[in-house]
Enzyme design. Structure first.
Site, mmCIF file in Angstrom:
data_model
loop_
_atom_site.group_PDB
_atom_site.id
_atom_site.type_symbol
_atom_site.label_atom_id
_atom_site.label_comp_id
_atom_site.label_asym_id
_atom_site.label_seq_id
_atom_site.Cartn_x
_atom_site.Cartn_y
_atom_site.Cartn_z
ATOM 1 N N LYS A 101 32.440 0.610 18.058
ATOM 2 C CA LYS A 101 31.026 0.405 18.395
ATOM 3 C C LYS A 101 30.271 1.732 18.346
ATOM 4 C CE LYS A 101 31.841 -3.628 21.347
ATOM 5 N NZ LYS A 101 32.112 -4.141 22.688
ATOM 6 N N GLN A 108 32.495 -2.260 29.466
ATOM 7 C CA GLN A 108 33.573 -2.856 28.673
ATOM 8 C C GLN A 108 34.506 -3.661 29.587
ATOM 9 O OE1 GLN A 108 33.901 -2.885 25.311
ATOM 10 N NE2 GLN A 108 35.732 -4.142 25.538
ATOM 11 N N ASP A 164 24.451 -6.677 26.486
ATOM 12 C CA ASP A 164 25.527 -7.644 26.253
ATOM 13 C C ASP A 164 25.106 -9.042 26.688
ATOM 14 O OD1 ASP A 164 27.825 -6.975 24.923
ATOM 15 O OD2 ASP A 164 28.811 -6.067 26.664
#
Ligand code: NDP
Length: 292
Positions: free
Chosen positions: A53, A97, A120
């Site tokens: 990413k 994460q 997200d």
């Protein structure tokens, strides 16, 4: 039957091309879209995802910074860091994460994020807005799936969609998106999970099957009707005789699905590249909103 490959990789390249002018416009106003990544623990998979990413952010001339902590970090310290990042203007997006260590309550952590930086789309407010059909941020993997379907002009309206898996990250939000009364959606969606008595009874009747369970080669050719479309989200490591000692496969058994499905997303090169592209798009969107 010829099975068409739905290349998420190709769609991601088209997406990045389309984002160039938006990045340029932001930079002309001295804004560089920025992402803060919080990585807790030493999970090998998470480290690889984050590396991929952040590399893509760098390739596009965007800003990203990974804040890495040992798995012993306290929940309170992690919450403090999130509150600090909520007020840090360099970062338009924050990504935590997952998975987090067991002693940390993931819902508390995700809820501490400023929903306007939740690129997200996992904050409860953002998931709630998604339910209403007026999302603020759409979670990246489901957004990427919808983009692949639109790119290949696979219209879901009036179709039977079966989603296998009900996580808040993939299964649940894609079941909502596919059933919204909107263009390229409007499907009749069924969501299957570990409590479903006979999953294949559903998949055999589906026009489109979205697999998100994390079980290698779970769905085989004899579990689908001829001509159905398979979207395979699964990422599974299975041992093989290659120098690496393993390969990545999806939740669908490509060997038996090819020839029976009309279209399929490959693993790798399908949904995965689109998840990263949508993270970047959401971060750019967050930066643009500040200028509105
Ligand atoms: P989770 O483990 O959070 O959820 C898995 C879901 O699948 C659960 O709802 C679970 O049911 C269900 N499930 C698991 N095994 C079975 C089974 N044998 N039969 C029926 N249902 C089952 O996983 P995620 O949603 O986070 O991820 C799913 C997969 O997608 C993983 O392989 C992951 O690596 C991959 N992934 C890929 C991404 C990409 O960009 N390509 C992004 C995110 C994930 P229950 O709720 O009952 O426990």
């Amino acid at each position: 039957m010829d099975t068409k490959i739905l290349s998420g990789k190709d769609v991601s390249i088209t997406t990045y091309q389309a984002l160039q002018s938006r990045i340029k416009a932001l930079k002309s106003q001295s804004v560089v879209p920025g992402l803060a990544v919080l990585l807790v623990g030493e999970d090998a998979g998470s480290q690889i995802y984050i590396r991929n990413k952040t590399k893509k952010f760098a390739d596009l001339g965007l800003h990203s910074n990974t804040f890495q902590y040992s798995s012993s970090i306290s929940q309170e310290d992690l919450l403090l860091k999130i509150r600090e990042l909520n007020n840090d203007d360099r970062f338009h997006g924050i990504l935590v994460q997952l998975p987090l260590p067991k002693h940390i309550n993931k819902y508390k952590v995700l809820s501490a994020m400023d929903p306007k930086k939740d690129v997200d789309g996992f904050h409860p407010s953002n998931l709630g807005l998604l339910l209403t059909g007026k999302p603020y941020f759409i979670p990246c993997t489901p957004k990427g799936i919808m983009r692949i379907l639109a790119h290949y002009q696979i219209n879901l309206s009036g179709k039977n969609v079966v989603v296998v898996g009900r996580s808040n990250i993939v299964g649940r939000p894609i079941s909502i998106l596919t059933s919204l009364k909107q263009e390229y959606a409007n499907a009749t969606t069924t969501i299957c999970h570990s409590g479903t008595l006979d999953i294949f009874d559903y998949t055999k009747r589906a026009d489109i099957i979205i697999l998100a369970i994390g079980s290698p080669n779970f769905l085989k050719g004899n579990h689908i009707k001829a001509g159905s479309v398979i979207i395979d989200v699964g990422i599974n490591r299975v041992e093989d005789h290659s120098p690496k000692g393993y390969k990545i496969v999806g939740d669908g058994d490509e060997t038996t699905l090819m020839g029976k499905a009309s279209a399929i997303t490959p693993v790798p090169g399908g949904v995965g590249p689109m998840t990263i592209a949508m993270l970047i798009e959401n971060t750019i969107e967050a930066a643009e909103r500040l200028l509105d």
